[in-house]
Enzyme design. Structure first.
Site, PDB file in Angstrom:
ATOM      1  N   ASN A   9       0.869  -1.178   0.000  1.00  0.00           N
ATOM      2  CA  ASN A   9       0.000   0.000   0.000  1.00  0.00           C
ATOM      3  C   ASN A   9       0.902   1.224   0.000  1.00  0.00           C
ATOM      4  OD1 ASN A   9      -1.810   2.039   0.420  1.00  0.00           O
ATOM      5  ND2 ASN A   9      -2.424   1.401   2.486  1.00  0.00           N
ATOM      6  N   TRP A  10       1.000   1.869  -1.134  1.00  0.00           N
ATOM      7  CA  TRP A  10       1.913   3.013  -1.265  1.00  0.00           C
ATOM      8  C   TRP A  10       1.341   4.317  -0.693  1.00  0.00           C
ATOM      9  CZ3 TRP A  10       4.147   2.330  -6.940  1.00  0.00           C
ATOM     10  CH2 TRP A  10       5.082   1.293  -6.910  1.00  0.00           C
ATOM     11  N   LYS A  11       0.085   4.280  -0.280  1.00  0.00           N
ATOM     12  CA  LYS A  11      -0.554   5.479   0.290  1.00  0.00           C
ATOM     13  C   LYS A  11      -0.294   6.680  -0.627  1.00  0.00           C
ATOM     14  CE  LYS A  11      -0.221   3.300   4.751  1.00  0.00           C
ATOM     15  NZ  LYS A  11      -0.110   3.374   6.189  1.00  0.00           N
ATOM     16  N   HIS A  95      -9.624   1.384   4.868  1.00  0.00           N
ATOM     17  CA  HIS A  95      -8.347   1.579   5.563  1.00  0.00           C
ATOM     18  C   HIS A  95      -8.552   2.556   6.727  1.00  0.00           C
ATOM     19  CE1 HIS A  95      -4.225   2.660   6.409  1.00  0.00           C
ATOM     20  NE2 HIS A  95      -3.877   1.537   5.802  1.00  0.00           N
ATOM     21  N   GLU A  97      -6.883   4.945   7.740  1.00  0.00           N
ATOM     22  CA  GLU A  97      -6.652   6.362   7.397  1.00  0.00           C
ATOM     23  C   GLU A  97      -7.871   6.956   6.708  1.00  0.00           C
ATOM     24  OE1 GLU A  97      -2.980   5.601   5.390  1.00  0.00           O
ATOM     25  OE2 GLU A  97      -2.054   5.100   7.311  1.00  0.00           O
ATOM     26  N   GLU A 165      -5.435  -4.607  10.717  1.00  0.00           N
ATOM     27  CA  GLU A 165      -4.394  -3.598  10.917  1.00  0.00           C
ATOM     28  C   GLU A 165      -4.687  -2.827  12.204  1.00  0.00           C
ATOM     29  OE1 GLU A 165      -2.362  -2.433   6.964  1.00  0.00           O
ATOM     30  OE2 GLU A 165      -4.106  -1.186   7.182  1.00  0.00           O
ATOM     31  N   GLY A 171       2.544   2.546  10.834  1.00  0.00           N
ATOM     32  CA  GLY A 171       3.515   3.628  10.665  1.00  0.00           C
ATOM     33  C   GLY A 171       4.214   4.037  11.949  1.00  0.00           C
ATOM     34  N   SER A 210       3.491  -1.879  10.500  1.00  0.00           N
ATOM     35  CA  SER A 210       4.943  -1.922  10.739  1.00  0.00           C
ATOM     36  C   SER A 210       5.594  -3.249  10.344  1.00  0.00           C
ATOM     37  CB  SER A 210       5.253  -1.578  12.205  1.00  0.00           C
ATOM     38  OG  SER A 210       4.845  -0.246  12.481  1.00  0.00           O
ATOM     39  N   GLY A 231       2.886  -0.966   4.386  1.00  0.00           N
ATOM     40  CA  GLY A 231       2.930   0.454   4.038  1.00  0.00           C
ATOM     41  C   GLY A 231       4.370   0.887   3.807  1.00  0.00           C
ATOM     42  N   GLY A 232       4.963   1.520   4.806  1.00  0.00           N
ATOM     43  CA  GLY A 232       6.308   2.116   4.705  1.00  0.00           C
ATOM     44  C   GLY A 232       7.338   1.239   4.005  1.00  0.00           C
TER      45      GLY A 232
HETATM   46  P1  13P Z   1       2.999   0.580   7.763  1.00  0.00           P
HETATM   47  O1  13P Z   1       3.533  -0.712   7.183  1.00  0.00           O
HETATM   48  O2  13P Z   1       3.743   1.782   7.305  1.00  0.00           O
HETATM   49  O3  13P Z   1       2.885   0.483   9.263  1.00  0.00           O
HETATM   50  O4  13P Z   1       1.509   0.761   7.198  1.00  0.00           O
HETATM   51  C1  13P Z   1       0.623  -0.289   7.293  1.00  0.00           C
HETATM   52  C2  13P Z   1      -0.584   0.043   6.500  1.00  0.00           C
HETATM   53  O5  13P Z   1      -1.348   0.931   6.834  1.00  0.00           O
HETATM   54  C3  13P Z   1      -0.809  -0.720   5.265  1.00  0.00           C
HETATM   55  O6  13P Z   1      -2.082  -0.498   4.760  1.00  0.00           O
END
Ligand code: 13P
Length: 249
Positions: A9-11, A95, A97, A165, A171, A210, A231-232
């Protein structure tokens, strides 16, 4: 047997140029890439370019969101129909967010899931508790209501992937413990069986929060973990390839 699924997930990161540079570096780094189940969710503006650049691989194209109408006067929104036309296969819905910054409720999420399924898109449905909910021992209550409300009147479980999640692990570098992940995934698996009966067996449950090359081996060894939503670490070709090339693979 559920195949492990690795989703990036590149956000709101990467321009089109950066997305293509990522793919050029990433594809050769993954061992036996076409035997793996991998999806990448770029921003909407990169979807077309990423789709073209993964055409010769089995990497799946994923969107990070979709609206619940196929067309109309909804300035700024993107519809399931438009995504389907770009060969998108999966859509992330719900998600944390989106729930937090864009006020998405379980009801909106349910409408979005239904709209995606109608266009034959598969859905990665995200659930998870906040830190205060966990501290108040409400984790199972929250997961229960997110699953019940989000999956209301949904009849095609084979097109659903669930991503657990925990919001406090996203994050933050603070991954949930093996025990916390095990408990939550078992709870989700049982709830899915309650909703869908035997058909729930096909639903994969991913962990997100994470995930890194350092913790992937222990996460993937946990019962009922069928993959990860990253994510990251998915922004870096070396890190994401190391996650996919982990020891059980
Ligand atoms: P991180 O891997 O940066 O914690 O993000 C997880 C996430 O929200 C994937 O959708």
């Amino acid at each position: 047997m559920r195949r492990n699924f690795y989703v990036a997930n590149w956000k709101m990161y990467k321009t089109v140029k950066e997305a293509i540079e990522f793919l050029n570096a990433f594809i050769p780094l993954v061992k036996d890439i076409n035997a793996k189940d991998i999806a990448i969710a770029p921003s909407f503006v990169c979807i077309d370019a990423v789709g073209r650049n993964i055409k010769n691989t089995k990497i799946k194209l994923c969107a990070q969101n979709a609206f619940y109408e196929n067309q109309g006067a909804y300035t700024g929104e993107i519809s399931p129909l438009m995504l389907k036309a770009l060969d998108v296969e999966y859509v992330i819905i719900g998600h944390s967010e989106r729930r937090r910054y864009f006020n998405e409720t379980d009801e909106i999420i349910n409408k979005k899931i239904k709209a995606c399924l109608k266009e034959n898109l598969k859905v990665i449905f995200c659930i998870g508790e906040t830190l205060s909910e966990r501290e108040n021992n409400e984790t199972e209550k929250i997961l229960n209501s997110q699953l019940e409300n989000g999956l209301k009147e949904i009849e095609i479980p084979e097109s659903i992937v669930v991503a657990y999640e925990p919001v406090w692990a996203i994050g933050t570098g603070k991954v949930a413990s093996d025990e916390q992940i095990k408990e939550a995934h078992l709870f989700v698996r049982k709830k899915l069986e309650e909703i869908f009966g035997e058909k729930a067996q096909t639903i994969r449950i991913l962990y997100g929060g994470s995930v890194s090359p350092e913790n992937i081996d222990s996460i993937m060894a946990i019962e009922n973990v069928d993959g990860v939503l990253v994510g990251g670490a998915s922004l870096d070709p070396l890190k994401f390839s190391k996650i996919i090339n982990h020891k059980q693979n």
